[in-house]
Scaffold this motif. Structure first.
Motif, PDB file in Angstrom:
ATOM      1  N   GLY A  35       0.604 -19.311 -14.722  1.00 33.05           N
ATOM      2  CA  GLY A  35      -0.440 -18.503 -14.082  1.00 33.05           C
ATOM      3  C   GLY A  35      -0.280 -18.330 -12.579  1.00 33.05           C
ATOM      4  N   ALA A  36       0.828 -18.796 -11.997  1.00 33.91           N
ATOM      5  CA  ALA A  36       1.056 -18.635 -10.559  1.00 33.91           C
ATOM      6  C   ALA A  36       1.116 -17.144 -10.227  1.00 33.91           C
ATOM      7  N   ARG A  37       0.420 -16.775  -9.170  1.00 29.85           N
ATOM      8  CA  ARG A  37       0.280 -15.376  -8.772  1.00 29.85           C
ATOM      9  C   ARG A  37       1.036 -15.098  -7.488  1.00 29.85           C
ATOM     10  N   GLN A  38       1.819 -14.031  -7.486  1.00 27.10           N
ATOM     11  CA  GLN A  38       2.492 -13.576  -6.272  1.00 27.10           C
ATOM     12  C   GLN A  38       1.908 -12.225  -5.876  1.00 27.10           C
ATOM     13  N   ASN A  39       1.520 -12.109  -4.626  1.00 27.91           N
ATOM     14  CA  ASN A  39       1.004 -10.847  -4.098  1.00 27.91           C
ATOM     15  C   ASN A  39       2.185  -9.906  -3.863  1.00 27.91           C
ATOM     16  N   LEU A  40       2.189  -8.762  -4.530  1.00 29.06           N
ATOM     17  CA  LEU A  40       3.267  -7.785  -4.361  1.00 29.06           C
ATOM     18  C   LEU A  40       2.907  -6.731  -3.318  1.00 29.06           C
ATOM     19  N   GLY A  41       1.717  -6.817  -2.771  1.00 35.59           N
ATOM     20  CA  GLY A  41       1.340  -5.911  -1.700  1.00 35.59           C
ATOM     21  C   GLY A  41      -0.027  -5.293  -1.897  1.00 35.59           C
ATOM     22  N   SER A  42      -0.513  -4.725  -0.803  1.00 33.66           N
ATOM     23  CA  SER A  42      -1.786  -3.993  -0.797  1.00 33.66           C
ATOM     24  C   SER A  42      -1.479  -2.511  -0.635  1.00 33.66           C
ATOM     25  N   PHE A  43      -2.334  -1.677  -1.179  1.00 30.56           N
ATOM     26  CA  PHE A  43      -2.131  -0.233  -1.111  1.00 30.56           C
ATOM     27  C   PHE A  43      -2.104   0.205   0.350  1.00 30.56           C
ATOM     28  N   THR A  44      -1.041   0.913   0.723  1.00 28.06           N
ATOM     29  CA  THR A  44      -0.914   1.400   2.098  1.00 28.06           C
ATOM     30  C   THR A  44      -0.898   2.923   2.181  1.00 28.06           C
ATOM     31  N   GLY A  45      -0.731   3.602   1.056  1.00 33.02           N
ATOM     32  CA  GLY A  45      -0.734   5.060   1.099  1.00 33.02           C
ATOM     33  C   GLY A  45       0.067   5.653  -0.044  1.00 33.02           C
ATOM     34  N   VAL A  57       2.910  13.051  -1.451  1.00 34.07           N
ATOM     35  CA  VAL A  57       3.018  13.134  -2.906  1.00 34.07           C
ATOM     36  C   VAL A  57       2.025  12.141  -3.502  1.00 34.07           C
ATOM     37  N   HIS A  58       0.998  12.640  -4.183  1.00 33.28           N
ATOM     38  CA  HIS A  58      -0.081  11.794  -4.680  1.00 33.28           C
ATOM     39  C   HIS A  58       0.210  11.155  -6.037  1.00 33.28           C
ATOM     40  N   THR A  59       1.412  11.326  -6.544  1.00 36.61           N
ATOM     41  CA  THR A  59       1.780  10.661  -7.797  1.00 36.61           C
ATOM     42  C   THR A  59       2.679   9.458  -7.522  1.00 36.61           C
ATOM     43  N   VAL A  60       2.843   9.113  -6.249  1.00 36.37           N
ATOM     44  CA  VAL A  60       3.589   7.920  -5.843  1.00 36.37           C
ATOM     45  C   VAL A  60       2.673   7.092  -4.943  1.00 36.37           C
ATOM     46  N   LEU A  61       2.438   5.832  -5.312  1.00 39.53           N
ATOM     47  CA  LEU A  61       1.581   4.939  -4.549  1.00 39.53           C
ATOM     48  C   LEU A  61       2.433   3.819  -3.957  1.00 39.53           C
ATOM     49  N   GLN A  62       2.173   3.491  -2.710  1.00 42.89           N
ATOM     50  CA  GLN A  62       2.934   2.460  -2.007  1.00 42.89           C
ATOM     51  C   GLN A  62       2.061   1.217  -1.815  1.00 42.89           C
ATOM     52  N   TYR A  63       2.591   0.073  -2.178  1.00 42.44           N
ATOM     53  CA  TYR A  63       1.942  -1.220  -1.953  1.00 42.44           C
ATOM     54  C   TYR A  63       2.891  -2.027  -1.072  1.00 42.44           C
ATOM     55  N   ARG A  64       2.410  -2.489   0.090  1.00 43.99           N
ATOM     56  CA  ARG A  64       3.272  -3.160   1.062  1.00 43.99           C
ATOM     57  C   ARG A  64       2.636  -4.468   1.537  1.00 43.99           C
ATOM     58  N   HIS A  65       3.443  -5.250   2.257  1.00 40.03           N
ATOM     59  CA  HIS A  65       2.997  -6.481   2.924  1.00 40.03           C
ATOM     60  C   HIS A  65       2.521  -7.541   1.940  1.00 40.03           C
ATOM     61  N   GLY A  66       3.274  -7.716   0.859  1.00 37.67           N
ATOM     62  CA  GLY A  66       2.989  -8.780  -0.100  1.00 37.67           C
ATOM     63  C   GLY A  66       3.511 -10.118   0.410  1.00 37.67           C
TER      64      GLY A  66
END
Length: 171
Positions: A74-84, A90-99
């Motif tokens: 159950g260990a959780r790794q943060n892969l990032g927060s939504f940045t844009g 292009v609104h069909t691609v979401l970026q998650y950064r700074h995990g």
């Protein structure tokens, strides 16, 4: 009684304060965040979708965060927060950064790419580069609108549409 009136007053003050905070949060969300054309992601904000890949379960919460959960402990790794959204808006691609930072590597990040389908689903997750994840999701908002007609002039969904285009007005 005075004690009952005082208690009712403080209960009302607390409720008013909570509602004020909710209104402020919604106003900020609508005024400052890009929620896609016609705010298409608004109803899905913070909705989470998961995929069990064997060793890990991946979780993507739209416009919020992405995570990798180890199935055995159950260990959780943060892969990032939504940045844009993707390049060129292009609104069909979401970026998650700074995990979370990888051991001896970069901060974790995820790019989520949507493809056209009726059901919203997390389809696959790969790690093409160390700690850089690429996910594919499906959803109706990735489907193209007919280019020949403005959205306001479209016929209802039940009218004859080209077979390759499926429109969902509810999003």
């Amino acid at each position: 009684r005075v004690a009952d009136a005082r208690s009712a007053f403080w209960d009302a003050q607390t409720a008013k304060s909570q509602l004020s905070n909710e209104v402020s949060n919604l106003r900020e969300l609508l005024e400052e965040k890009d929620l896609g054309p016609h705010d298409m992601y608004l109803s899905l904000k913070n909705e989470c979708y998961s995929l069990d890949s064997g060793e890990y379960t991946y979780e993507v919460c739209l416009l919020d965060r992405a995570a990798q959960i180890e199935n055995r402990n159950g260990a959780r790794q943060n892969l990032g927060s939504f940045t844009g959204f993707g390049e060129n808006g292009v609104h069909t691609v979401l970026q998650y950064r700074h995990g979370a930072k990888c051991w001896n590597g970069p901060e974790r990040s995820m790019t989520v790419e949507f493809e056209c389908a009726e059901e919203i689903k997390l389809l696959s997750v790969k790690e093409p580069e160390k700690c850089e994840y690429h996910a594919v999701m499906s959803g109706p908002f990735a489907c193209a609108l007919p280019a020949s007609e403005p959205e306001s002039a479209r016929e209802p969904e039940s009218a004859a549409e080209p077979e390759h285009v499926h429109i969902h007005d509810e999003l």
